[in-house]
Enzyme design. Structure first.
Site, PDB file in Angstrom:
ATOM      1  N   GLU A 164       4.757 -19.773  14.981  1.00  0.00           N
ATOM      2  CA  GLU A 164       5.567 -20.115  13.810  1.00  0.00           C
ATOM      3  C   GLU A 164       7.017 -19.619  13.909  1.00  0.00           C
ATOM      4  O   GLU A 164       7.689 -19.450  12.889  1.00  0.00           O
ATOM      5  CB  GLU A 164       4.924 -19.564  12.525  1.00  0.00           C
ATOM      6  CG  GLU A 164       3.523 -20.087  12.269  1.00  0.00           C
ATOM      7  CD  GLU A 164       2.953 -19.644  10.942  1.00  0.00           C
ATOM      8  OE1 GLU A 164       3.697 -19.650   9.938  1.00  0.00           O
ATOM      9  OE2 GLU A 164       1.764 -19.286  10.896  1.00  0.00           O
ATOM     10  N   TYR A 248      -3.230  -6.347  -4.765  1.00  0.00           N
ATOM     11  CA  TYR A 248      -4.218  -5.302  -4.503  1.00  0.00           C
ATOM     12  C   TYR A 248      -5.466  -5.630  -5.310  1.00  0.00           C
ATOM     13  O   TYR A 248      -5.369  -5.749  -6.520  1.00  0.00           O
ATOM     14  CB  TYR A 248      -3.696  -3.919  -4.887  1.00  0.00           C
ATOM     15  CG  TYR A 248      -4.563  -2.827  -4.284  1.00  0.00           C
ATOM     16  CD1 TYR A 248      -4.394  -2.471  -2.942  1.00  0.00           C
ATOM     17  CD2 TYR A 248      -5.553  -2.217  -5.017  1.00  0.00           C
ATOM     18  CE1 TYR A 248      -5.204  -1.502  -2.375  1.00  0.00           C
ATOM     19  CE2 TYR A 248      -6.364  -1.260  -4.456  1.00  0.00           C
ATOM     20  CZ  TYR A 248      -6.188  -0.900  -3.132  1.00  0.00           C
ATOM     21  OH  TYR A 248      -6.998   0.052  -2.560  1.00  0.00           O
ATOM     22  N   GLN A 249      -6.594  -5.787  -4.640  1.00  0.00           N
ATOM     23  CA  GLN A 249      -6.805  -5.824  -3.209  1.00  0.00           C
ATOM     24  C   GLN A 249      -6.086  -7.009  -2.558  1.00  0.00           C
ATOM     25  O   GLN A 249      -6.077  -8.101  -3.113  1.00  0.00           O
ATOM     26  CB  GLN A 249      -8.299  -5.962  -2.920  1.00  0.00           C
ATOM     27  CG  GLN A 249      -9.119  -4.712  -3.120  1.00  0.00           C
ATOM     28  CD  GLN A 249      -8.884  -3.722  -1.987  1.00  0.00           C
ATOM     29  OE1 GLN A 249      -8.693  -4.066  -0.821  1.00  0.00           O
ATOM     30  NE2 GLN A 249      -8.862  -2.461  -2.351  1.00  0.00           N
ATOM     31  N   PRO A 250      -5.551  -6.770  -1.348  1.00  0.00           N
ATOM     32  CA  PRO A 250      -4.951  -7.886  -0.621  1.00  0.00           C
ATOM     33  C   PRO A 250      -6.011  -8.704   0.108  1.00  0.00           C
ATOM     34  O   PRO A 250      -7.137  -8.236   0.315  1.00  0.00           O
ATOM     35  CB  PRO A 250      -4.029  -7.180   0.379  1.00  0.00           C
ATOM     36  CG  PRO A 250      -4.713  -5.879   0.646  1.00  0.00           C
ATOM     37  CD  PRO A 250      -5.377  -5.482  -0.656  1.00  0.00           C
ATOM     38  N   TYR A 253      -5.288  -6.807   5.455  1.00  0.00           N
ATOM     39  CA  TYR A 253      -4.756  -5.457   5.394  1.00  0.00           C
ATOM     40  C   TYR A 253      -3.617  -5.225   6.373  1.00  0.00           C
ATOM     41  O   TYR A 253      -3.713  -4.453   7.324  1.00  0.00           O
ATOM     42  CB  TYR A 253      -5.886  -4.445   5.603  1.00  0.00           C
ATOM     43  CG  TYR A 253      -6.888  -4.487   4.474  1.00  0.00           C
ATOM     44  CD1 TYR A 253      -6.610  -3.910   3.246  1.00  0.00           C
ATOM     45  CD2 TYR A 253      -8.111  -5.141   4.640  1.00  0.00           C
ATOM     46  CE1 TYR A 253      -7.519  -3.968   2.201  1.00  0.00           C
ATOM     47  CE2 TYR A 253      -9.033  -5.199   3.604  1.00  0.00           C
ATOM     48  CZ  TYR A 253      -8.725  -4.614   2.385  1.00  0.00           C
ATOM     49  OH  TYR A 253      -9.620  -4.676   1.344  1.00  0.00           O
ATOM     50  N   HIS A 256       2.277  -6.891   3.042  1.00  0.00           N
ATOM     51  CA  HIS A 256       3.065  -8.111   2.917  1.00  0.00           C
ATOM     52  C   HIS A 256       3.478  -8.295   1.465  1.00  0.00           C
ATOM     53  O   HIS A 256       2.839  -7.778   0.544  1.00  0.00           O
ATOM     54  CB  HIS A 256       2.291  -9.334   3.425  1.00  0.00           C
ATOM     55  CG  HIS A 256       0.955  -9.523   2.783  1.00  0.00           C
ATOM     56  ND1 HIS A 256      -0.154  -8.739   3.078  1.00  0.00           N
ATOM     57  CD2 HIS A 256       0.519 -10.408   1.843  1.00  0.00           C
ATOM     58  CE1 HIS A 256      -1.189  -9.126   2.369  1.00  0.00           C
ATOM     59  NE2 HIS A 256      -0.813 -10.135   1.597  1.00  0.00           N
ATOM     60  N   HIS A 258       4.688 -11.231  -1.441  1.00  0.00           N
ATOM     61  CA  HIS A 258       4.752 -12.635  -1.839  1.00  0.00           C
ATOM     62  C   HIS A 258       6.029 -12.864  -2.644  1.00  0.00           C
ATOM     63  O   HIS A 258       6.388 -12.043  -3.498  1.00  0.00           O
ATOM     64  CB  HIS A 258       3.546 -13.020  -2.692  1.00  0.00           C
ATOM     65  CG  HIS A 258       2.222 -12.766  -2.028  1.00  0.00           C
ATOM     66  ND1 HIS A 258       1.524 -13.746  -1.381  1.00  0.00           N
ATOM     67  CD2 HIS A 258       1.488 -11.635  -1.918  1.00  0.00           C
ATOM     68  CE1 HIS A 258       0.404 -13.241  -0.900  1.00  0.00           C
ATOM     69  NE2 HIS A 258       0.358 -11.954  -1.220  1.00  0.00           N
TER      70      HIS A 258
END
Length: 328
Positions: A164, A248-250, A253, A256, A258
Site C-alpha cells: 500500500e 479500546y478494545q482495539p 494490538y 493506531h 482513526h
C-alpha cells in the site's frame, strides 16, 4: 520487539479473480442502516490449489458530490417503479443506468479467513465488561501475548513500505514519534463527507492505549498536528471537521488512530465506551505532567495503567469468555 513484516503476496490480485473463485456458503450478518452485508464462503487464493475460508464485505457506496444533480433526471435510471402516491407524498424504486461514473458497491475480502474473523463479522449479542487494571494484567495481557504476530503482519507491511505504499499520505520514520497516515480501506477515497483515514505508529511497543505514557505526548501531538495539515492541504478539510479517536478494545494490538470526517456517523466504531478521543488522551497525559511538576508525589502508575475501562464485547469474542470467567 515485533517481528519483521510478512513478505507474503496478496491472496488475489484482482476483484475478477476473487469473485470467480468465490463459492457462497451463508450470510454472516447484515446492517440495513449502513447498507452492508458480510458473506462467508470459500475461494482458492492465487498460486494455491486448495480452497480456503473467505469473507466478503459488500457495502453500497455514497453518492459523489458532483453526481447529485443528475440523480434527479430520468436518464440516471434504467428503470423507475412507483410504489405509492398519497397526497403530497410518493415513494418509488430506481435502478442505476449503465455508465455511472462512480462505483455502486465497495467489496472487501479476507482470505484465508480465520475462525476469529468469522466470529467477528457474524451477528452476535454484545455485553458490557469492566476491565480493571488487575484484569488487564491477569487476563487481557496474556490473551494479547498469545496472539500470533502474523495477525498484524499487514500493519508491518505498510510501515515497512512493502504494501500500500502508493496510498500513503504521510510517512515519518522516526522510531519514537513517527507514523504512517493512509486512507482506511473502508473509505472510497472520493466522498469527503465519509473520509476515513488511519494512523499507524512506528513505535511497535505501544500495543493499545493501556501502554500510553507521558513520553508519548510528542507522538500524539504530532499525529494531530500533521494529520490536520495533510487533510487541509490534500482535501481542503479544516481541523474542526475531523474526529480523531482510538478504540479500546482495539481490533488489533498495534497502536493506531482513526480519523473520520465529522459528518461520518453511520458506523459502530464511534460508540461510547469503545472510541476515546485523541484530545482526551492528550489531556489526560498532560495532566499527569502537570501533577508531577506541581511538587506533589508523582503517581506510581500512569493514568492508563490505573483506569478501569468499560466496553462492549461480542459474546463470541474469545476475550469475553476469559473476562466473564473472572467476573468482569
Amino acid at each position: 520487539m515485533a517481528p519483521a513484516a510478512s513478505s507474503s503476496a496478496p491472496s488475489f490480485s484482482s476483484a475478477d479473480a476473487l469473485l470467480s473463485s468465490f463459492r457462497f456458503e451463508r450470510v454472516l450478518s447484515e446492517d440495513p442502516r449502513a447498507l452492508l452485508v458480510y458473506l462467508l464462503g470459500t475461494a482458492v487464493p492465487e498460486g494455491q490449489s486448495e480452497r480456503a475460508p473467505c469473507i466478503l464485505k459488500l457495502e453500497k457506496t455514497p453518492y459523489a458530490p458532483d453526481e447529485a444533480p443528475s440523480l434527479a433526471t430520468p436518464g440516471a435510471w434504467s428503470k423507475l417503479q412507483t410504489v405509492t402516491c398519497n397526497d403530497i407524498y410518493s415513494t418509488s424504486l430506481a435502478w442505476f443506468a449503465p455508465g455511472r461514473t462512480t462505483a455502486d458497491v465497495q467489496i472487501l475480502s479476507i482470505c484465508p479467513a480465520t475462525e476469529k474473523h468469522v466470529k467477528k463479522y457474524s451477528m452476535q449479542v454484545s455485553r458490557l465488561v469492566r476491565e480493571t487494571p488487575e484484569l488487564y494484567e491477569t487476563v487481557v495481557k496474556p490473551y494479547m501475548d498469545s496472539l500470533s504476530p502474523s495477525t498484524i503482519s499487514w500493519v508491518y507491511n505498510i510501515l515497512d513500505g512493502t504494501a500500500e505504499a502508493e496510498n500513503v499520505l504521510y510517512r515519518d520514520d522516526d522510531p519514537e514519534t513517527g507514523f504512517v497516515l493512509t486512507p482506511d480501506l473502508k473509505w472510497d477515497q472520493k466522498t469527503l463527507s465519509a473520509l476515513y483515514l488511519l494512523v499507524l505508529t512506528q513505535d511497535r511497543t505501544i500495543r493499545s492505549l493501556r501502554n500510553l505514557r507521558t513520553r508519548h505526548l510528542p507522538l500524539l501531538r504530532k499525529i494531530r498536528q500533521e494529520c490536520e495539515r495533510v487533510a487541509m492541504e490534500r482535501y481542503g478539510i479544516e481541523k474542526g471537521e475531523l474526529r480523531f479517536f482510538v478504540h479500546y478494545q482495539p481490533t488489533y494490538y498495534h497502536f493506531h488512530v482513526h480519523i473520520v470526517h465529522l459528518s461520518y456517523l453511520s458506523f459502530s466504531g464511534i460508540t461510547v465506551g469503545q472510541a476515546h478521543l485523541l484530545d482526551d488522551l492528550i489531556d489526560s497525559l498532560s495532566l499527569e505532567v502537570e501533577a508531577s511538576n506541581s511538587g506533589g508525589p508523582a503517581p506510581l502508575q500512569s493514568w492508563f495503567e490505573r483506569r478501569t475501562f468499560t466496553y462492549s464485547l461480542g459474546v463470541e469474542h474469545p476475550l469475553y469468555a476469559l473476562l466473564k470467567e473472572k467476573g468482569a
